[in-house]
Design a protein around this motif. Structure first.
Motif, PDB file in Angstrom:
ATOM      1  N   HIS A   1      -7.390  62.067  64.917  1.00 51.61           N
ATOM      2  CA  HIS A   1      -7.167  63.493  65.136  1.00 51.61           C
ATOM      3  C   HIS A   1      -5.670  63.709  65.270  1.00 51.61           C
ATOM      4  N   GLY A   2      -5.070  64.405  64.306  1.00 50.28           N
ATOM      5  CA  GLY A   2      -3.631  64.624  64.321  1.00 50.28           C
ATOM      6  C   GLY A   2      -2.969  63.991  63.124  1.00 50.28           C
TER       7      GLY A   2
ATOM      8  N   SER B   1      -3.712  71.446  66.496  1.00 49.73           N
ATOM      9  CA  SER B   1      -3.358  71.358  67.915  1.00 49.73           C
ATOM     10  C   SER B   1      -3.937  72.504  68.731  1.00 49.73           C
TER      11      SER B   1
ATOM     12  N   CYS C   1      -8.461  65.960  61.059  1.00 47.31           N
ATOM     13  CA  CYS C   1      -9.188  66.690  62.096  1.00 47.31           C
ATOM     14  C   CYS C   1     -10.492  65.948  62.354  1.00 47.31           C
TER      15      CYS C   1
ATOM     16  N   ALA D   1      -2.761  67.513  69.477  1.00 47.21           N
ATOM     17  CA  ALA D   1      -3.633  66.856  68.501  1.00 47.21           C
ATOM     18  C   ALA D   1      -3.359  65.357  68.508  1.00 47.21           C
TER      19      ALA D   1
END
Length: 418
Positions: free
Chosen positions: A260-261, A306, A214, A110
């Motif tokens: 993202h992550g 992930s 996300c 991720a």
């Protein structure tokens, strides 16, 4: 502790460094959740070697000194097909974001695109992003020469290199003598090959926020206040806080970057009660055990992202949960000039839960959960009791080969890593 947000089965997780406090805490959380954990690190006796949760250790090249060798080593491990998730806990994310097209089909990972990661990783890039989003930060000048720094400085100020984590590359400049020393250090590091920031000093409490996104949407959030400092500006004692305004700022940053992550942001809560000033960003989770002990498992949420899940918004942690890092407390005591008697007193308070540690839970070396974590803590205590003056040197020992410098960043940005 955190309520379970388990993925459907235990995952095989590769953690690509083992010497940071963030990696050590993430491994505790992963182990308590039942995941299979393997670690690679260049140091044979790094911090995570002293954990019952690590199933296998791989000694690898250092990220800073040999990023190509480090990447090749990780790719050979991934080629075995034995891992579900690659979980960067420190600056390996910079390299993995650069080459994620090569990794995506081999393992769950991720990370945002490289341009977004680079903007969050660079202090100058983050400052420019805050300007673009009209988010509050201290008055900031970005310079690239000693003369530019002298022109920009007003006492007191904070001077920062654009590249630096774990409290590296920061100087509190109160006078001309401080400025001369800072310039000497900056020139020795070659810092003006990149950018240097000059920020106005603003009195207030340091607070930090951790989040998981996300595709630009904020899913989880945790914030805490520094109650007592450890070595090198890190936290010895923390307390979780509710900060809806800071949460809104972090959500805005994540949306702008399409994040993202994991993402962490530092701020100053001003003494006059005005809006928090954002001062730093880390494109990762920083010491996630604070959130876990406050009831929110950000690591498990990051695992779900992930492996391709799109979870519903999970919320945030409870406020007023106090935690501490015994190792940081001892190193901080010694590095501030503490005597042997001071260190004995600190050890006693930590062992008995007395003084500032009343009602607080240990984050980094949780002896009841992971008994072997007592080994590095005991070694640190013995060394400091024998020679309290070694506190600063021991703290700097954690600034290891998992940290990038300007040269390794330039190498990763080159065509070789496309």
């Amino acid at each position: 502790m955190a309520a379970s947000t388990h993925v459907p089965r235990p995952l095989r997780v590769l953690v690509p460094e083992g010497n940071s406090t963030s990696a050590r805490e993430a491994i505790t959380i992963l182990g308590l959740s039942g995941h299979h954990i393997e670690v690679c690190d260049p140091a044979p006796f790094c911090l995570v070697r002293f954990s019952r949760f690590v199933r296998k250790f791989h000694r690898c090249p250092g990220l800073r000194d040999d990023p190509a060798g480090f990447l090749a080593f990780v790719e050979r491990l991934l080629a075995t097909g034995q891992y579900d998730v690659l979980l960067p806990t420190h600056e390996q994310g910079f390299l993995f974001a650069r080459v994620q097209e090569r990794l995506r089909d081999r393992v769950g990972l991720a990370l945002p695109d490289f341009a977004s990661y680079r903007a969050a990783h660079s202090k100058a890039g983050f400052s420019r992003l805050l300007d673009r989003l009209s988010l509050p930060q201290p008055a900031t000048r970005i310079v690239n020469s000693p003369s530019g720094l002298r022109d920009a400085i007003k006492f007191p100020s904070i001077v920062k290199t654009s590249v630096g984590t774990a409290s590296r590359g920061i100087w509190f400049v109160r006078s001309s003598d401080d400025l001369d020393r800072a310039l000497q250090d900056l020139n020795a590091r070659g810092a003006f090959a990149d950018e240097v920031l000059v920020q106005a000093f603003v009195p207030g409490a340091i607070e930090k926020a951790q989040a998981v996104f996300c595709r630009g949407e904020l899913l989880g959030f945790h914030a805490y206040r520094q109650i007592a400092a450890g070595a090198g500006g890190g936290e010895a004692i923390k307390q979780s806080v509710a900060r809806p305004q800071l949460r809104s700022h972090v959500a805005q940053i994540g949306r702008a970057l399409g994040w993202h992550g994991a993402l962490s942001v530092d701020c100053i809560m001003r003494d006059d009660g005005a809006a928090p000033l954002l001062i730093d960003c880390n494109p990762r989770l920083v010491e996630p055990m604070s959130a876990y002990l406050a009831g929110f498992d950000l690591v498990e949420l990051l695992l779900r992202i992930s492996v391709g899940e799109v979870p519903a918004m999970a919320g945030e942690s409870r406020a007023d949960v106090r935690t501490h890092l015994a190792m940081q407390a001892l190193l901080g005591c010694a590095s501030r000039g503490g005597t042997r008697r001071d260190i004995i007193r600190e050890c006693w308070n930590l062992a008995t839960g007395g003084g500032p540690y009343a009602g607080s839970a240990e984050e980094l070396t949780p002896l009841r959960l992971d008994w072997i974590s007592a080994v590095p803590l005991a070694l640190i205590a013995m060394v400091l009791l024998a020679a309290p003056g070694r506190g600063v040197a021991l703290a700097r020992g954690g600034w290891g080969a998992h940290l990038l410098d300007i040269a390794s960043i330039r190498m990763i940005e080159s065509g070789e890593f496309r």
